[in-house]
Design a protein around this motif. Sequence first.
Motif: not given
Length: 145
Positions: A40-50
């Motif tokens: 999940d944290p690795l996937l959040a890297v690819f998400g936006s800054t929100n």
Amino acid sequence: MFGGFKDFLMRGNVVDLAVAVVIGTAFTAVVSSFTKGLIDPLLAVFGSTNELGLGIQLIADKPATFIQIGPIITAFINFFMVAAVLYFVLMLPMKSLKNKFGTTKAAEPTETELLIEIRDLLAKQQGLSTAQAETLSKERAAESV
């Protein structure tokens, strides 16, 4: 009555299924923790800054319209990890043990052997000996050629 129930429970498929369910449930917790803590944290890297993570915002100021892609990817990773572990840790060793120690299945009779057996049974019903039936079938085979 209880003997039949015991036979049902002790059949290989029921025991294998019960073991797979218990171990699968236990391993799912391990995989869920792994994906929640690492994937999940690795996937959040690819998400936006929100704070919403990886996904698509349909309407800009409405967080309820955010389509989360991260949990879907995580669910697929969970599924494939559990399936892989169950297959490689449970199914392959069980299959090799069954092949190694299991009973060997008798070879299937050939078509010719089945026909000979049918001929002999018919000859027995008609009161003929096996030798007489064999002679009769050879004569009929010669006539048909």
